[in-house]
Motif scaffolding. Structure first.
Motif, PDB file in Angstrom:
ATOM      1  N   ALA A   1       0.841  -1.212   0.000  1.00 60.23           N
ATOM      2  CA  ALA A   1       0.000   0.000   0.000  1.00 60.23           C
ATOM      3  C   ALA A   1       0.867   1.250   0.000  1.00 60.23           C
ATOM      4  N   LEU A   2       1.888   1.255   0.843  1.00 57.68           N
ATOM      5  CA  LEU A   2       2.777   2.422   0.904  1.00 57.68           C
ATOM      6  C   LEU A   2       3.562   2.567  -0.398  1.00 57.68           C
ATOM      7  N   ALA A   3       3.982   1.451  -0.948  1.00 60.50           N
ATOM      8  CA  ALA A   3       4.830   1.491  -2.146  1.00 60.50           C
ATOM      9  C   ALA A   3       4.103   2.093  -3.340  1.00 60.50           C
ATOM     10  N   VAL A   4       2.789   1.874  -3.430  1.00 57.58           N
ATOM     11  CA  VAL A   4       2.047   2.393  -4.598  1.00 57.58           C
ATOM     12  C   VAL A   4       1.273   3.663  -4.250  1.00 57.58           C
ATOM     13  N   ASP A   5       1.510   4.176  -3.044  1.00 61.17           N
ATOM     14  CA  ASP A   5       0.815   5.393  -2.605  1.00 61.17           C
ATOM     15  C   ASP A   5      -0.706   5.202  -2.650  1.00 61.17           C
ATOM     16  N   ALA A   6      -1.131   4.028  -2.191  1.00 57.38           N
ATOM     17  CA  ALA A   6      -2.569   3.743  -2.129  1.00 57.38           C
ATOM     18  C   ALA A   6      -3.223   4.613  -1.064  1.00 57.38           C
ATOM     19  N   ALA A   7      -4.554   4.706  -1.132  1.00 59.96           N
ATOM     20  CA  ALA A   7      -5.278   5.497  -0.132  1.00 59.96           C
ATOM     21  C   ALA A   7      -5.226   4.853   1.241  1.00 59.96           C
ATOM     22  N   GLY A   8      -4.952   3.539   1.284  1.00 61.69           N
ATOM     23  CA  GLY A   8      -4.897   2.870   2.577  1.00 61.69           C
ATOM     24  C   GLY A   8      -4.874   1.368   2.438  1.00 61.69           C
ATOM     25  N   GLY A   9      -5.322   0.683   3.506  1.00 64.98           N
ATOM     26  CA  GLY A   9      -5.270  -0.773   3.508  1.00 64.98           C
ATOM     27  C   GLY A   9      -6.366  -1.363   4.360  1.00 64.98           C
ATOM     28  N   HIS A  10      -6.416  -2.703   4.342  1.00 65.54           N
ATOM     29  CA  HIS A  10      -7.407  -3.431   5.131  1.00 65.54           C
ATOM     30  C   HIS A  10      -6.714  -4.572   5.868  1.00 65.54           C
ATOM     31  N   VAL A  11      -7.015  -4.713   7.163  1.00 63.66           N
ATOM     32  CA  VAL A  11      -6.421  -5.793   7.959  1.00 63.66           C
ATOM     33  C   VAL A  11      -7.503  -6.579   8.705  1.00 63.66           C
ATOM     34  N   GLY A  12      -7.173  -7.850   8.949  1.00 64.27           N
ATOM     35  CA  GLY A  12      -8.059  -8.726   9.705  1.00 64.27           C
ATOM     36  C   GLY A  12      -7.280  -9.424  10.806  1.00 64.27           C
ATOM     37  N   ALA A  13      -7.870 -10.464  11.340  1.00 67.07           N
ATOM     38  CA  ALA A  13      -7.319 -11.108  12.536  1.00 67.07           C
ATOM     39  C   ALA A  13      -5.927 -11.705  12.327  1.00 67.07           C
ATOM     40  N   ASP A  14      -5.597 -12.104  11.111  1.00 66.57           N
ATOM     41  CA  ASP A  14      -4.293 -12.728  10.860  1.00 66.57           C
ATOM     42  C   ASP A  14      -3.240 -11.725  10.387  1.00 66.57           C
ATOM     43  N   ASP A  15      -3.611 -10.463  10.364  1.00 56.64           N
ATOM     44  CA  ASP A  15      -2.720  -9.431   9.799  1.00 56.64           C
ATOM     45  C   ASP A  15      -2.137  -8.583  10.932  1.00 56.64           C
ATOM     46  N   LEU A  16      -1.450  -7.523  10.575  1.00 52.72           N
ATOM     47  CA  LEU A  16      -0.940  -6.626  11.616  1.00 52.72           C
ATOM     48  C   LEU A  16      -2.094  -6.141  12.487  1.00 52.72           C
ATOM     49  N   PRO A  17      -1.862  -5.979  13.796  1.00 53.55           N
ATOM     50  CA  PRO A  17      -2.918  -5.398  14.641  1.00 53.55           C
ATOM     51  C   PRO A  17      -3.308  -4.009  14.128  1.00 53.55           C
ATOM     52  N   VAL A  18      -4.553  -3.645  14.382  1.00 51.24           N
ATOM     53  CA  VAL A  18      -5.070  -2.394  13.815  1.00 51.24           C
ATOM     54  C   VAL A  18      -4.213  -1.196  14.243  1.00 51.24           C
ATOM     55  N   ALA A  19      -3.827  -1.131  15.509  1.00 52.05           N
ATOM     56  CA  ALA A  19      -3.051   0.030  15.976  1.00 52.05           C
ATOM     57  C   ALA A  19      -1.692   0.108  15.271  1.00 52.05           C
ATOM     58  N   VAL A  20      -1.131  -1.058  15.012  1.00 53.35           N
ATOM     59  CA  VAL A  20       0.159  -1.090  14.306  1.00 53.35           C
ATOM     60  C   VAL A  20      -0.040  -0.685  12.844  1.00 53.35           C
ATOM     61  N   ALA A  21      -1.115  -1.195  12.257  1.00 49.74           N
ATOM     62  CA  ALA A  21      -1.426  -0.825  10.866  1.00 49.74           C
ATOM     63  C   ALA A  21      -1.619   0.687  10.755  1.00 49.74           C
ATOM     64  N   ARG A  22      -2.284   1.262  11.731  1.00 54.13           N
ATOM     65  CA  ARG A  22      -2.488   2.728  11.704  1.00 54.13           C
ATOM     66  C   ARG A  22      -1.144   3.438  11.759  1.00 54.13           C
ATOM     67  N   ARG A  23      -0.242   2.944  12.600  1.00 52.53           N
ATOM     68  CA  ARG A  23       1.081   3.565  12.709  1.00 52.53           C
ATOM     69  C   ARG A  23       1.843   3.427  11.379  1.00 52.53           C
ATOM     70  N   VAL A  24       1.732   2.277  10.758  1.00 53.55           N
ATOM     71  CA  VAL A  24       2.445   2.048   9.488  1.00 53.55           C
ATOM     72  C   VAL A  24       1.902   2.967   8.391  1.00 53.55           C
ATOM     73  N   LEU A  25       0.579   3.070   8.313  1.00 53.05           N
ATOM     74  CA  LEU A  25      -0.030   3.816   7.199  1.00 53.05           C
ATOM     75  C   LEU A  25      -0.070   5.319   7.444  1.00 53.05           C
ATOM     76  N   GLY A  26      -0.078   5.712   8.705  1.00 54.28           N
ATOM     77  CA  GLY A  26      -0.136   7.140   9.023  1.00 54.28           C
ATOM     78  C   GLY A  26      -1.552   7.607   9.292  1.00 54.28           C
ATOM     79  N   PRO A  27      -1.669   8.800   9.901  1.00 58.87           N
ATOM     80  CA  PRO A  27      -2.978   9.253  10.396  1.00 58.87           C
ATOM     81  C   PRO A  27      -3.989   9.575   9.293  1.00 58.87           C
ATOM     82  N   GLY A  28      -3.527   9.887   8.096  1.00 63.60           N
ATOM     83  CA  GLY A  28      -4.462  10.309   7.050  1.00 63.60           C
ATOM     84  C   GLY A  28      -4.958   9.188   6.171  1.00 63.60           C
ATOM     85  N   ALA A  29      -4.464   7.984   6.377  1.00 66.85           N
ATOM     86  CA  ALA A  29      -4.817   6.876   5.486  1.00 66.85           C
ATOM     87  C   ALA A  29      -6.183   6.298   5.819  1.00 66.85           C
ATOM     88  N   VAL A  30      -6.818   5.702   4.820  1.00 63.74           N
ATOM     89  CA  VAL A  30      -8.008   4.882   5.047  1.00 63.74           C
ATOM     90  C   VAL A  30      -7.517   3.556   5.621  1.00 63.74           C
TER      91      VAL A  30
END
Ligand SMILES: Cc1ncc(COP(=O)(O)OP(=O)(O)O)c(N)n1
Ligand SMILES: Cc1ncsc1CCOP(=O)(O)O
Ligand SMILES: [Mg+2]
Length: 208
Positions: A76-105
């Protein structure tokens, strides 16, 4: 935070499917209401995911449609996507938010109110809620929650609820009545002979 489209098209990369052809059919019909979630099979390489995400992001741009990436947030970051989607087997939501930044979907999967509230507290900006109905697209899913399960989540959170799992244009009215803001589909657009027509039907059901 960009406003969220109501029709989420999840790419179908199983053998014999053509996700870019489906996308090309859906984009002129749904325009900026389309959110395209790049989802590849677990055994796809990061390079395959990146190549598809590049092409999806580029195709979306002229239409004002959004590109999200499922699971692989570095893509998502590499292609400058608007954001990402995570579930139970993925990065925890708080970590995903940190990775994507405050403005991401940032979407998170939820199927009941307690988990839904926790995901929102951790930084999810929308929730993918389901499976709503029976689906053969993904194996190993729990039982469908139906419109009433969607209602329970929608009443518990203040972010948009995107209903997923066996969704067709015919099932949209009940899901909207239960509080869904939009829907996410694979088969309803990937398995039809006329994805432009199917997109129009879904959009009609989502916006009437
Ligand atoms: C909109 C939306 N909702 C739910 C999902 C499912 O995500 P997840 O539970 O992480 O499962 P996978 O899609 O990764 O197999 C989704 N992708 N999108
Ligand atoms: C990835 C995923 N997560 C819950 S249901 C689902 C698949 C939805 O596909 P379809 O729209 O074909 O039922
Ligand atoms: Mg996932």
């Amino acid at each position: 935070m960009p406003s969220l489209g109501r029709l989420h098209l999840i790419t179908d990369t199983r053998p014999g499917r053509d996700p870019l052809a489906v996308l090309r059919a859906a984009l002129p019909v749904a325009g900026a209401e389309l959110v395209v979630q790049v989802r590849v099979e677990d055994d796809a390489t990061d390079r395959e995911a990146y190549d598809l995400a590049c092409r999806v992001a580029e195709a979306c741009r002229p239409y004002g449609a959004s590109c999200l990436v499922n699971d692989r947030l570095h893509v998502a970051l590499a292609v400058d996507a608007a954001g990402g989607h995570v579930g139970a087997d993925d990065l925890p939501v708080a970590v995903a938010r940190r990775v994507l930044g405050p403005g991401a979907v940032l979407g998170a999967t939820a199927r009941e109110p307690v988990g839904a509230r926790a995901a929102v507290d951790a930084g999810a900006s929308y929730l993918g809620v389901g499976p709503c109905h029976v689906t053969t697209t993904k194996a190993g899913l729990p039982d469908p929650i139906g419109p009433e399960g969607v209602r329970a989540v929608a009443e518990a959170v203040g972010v948009p609820v995107i209903a997923i799992g066996g969704v067709t244009a015919a099932s949209v009215p009940a899901l909207r009545a239960a509080g869904a803001y939009g829907v996410a589909v694979v088969g309803a657009l990937s398995l039809t002979a006329d994805p432009a027509h199917a997109t129009a039907e879904l959009m009609r059901a989502l916006t009437c």
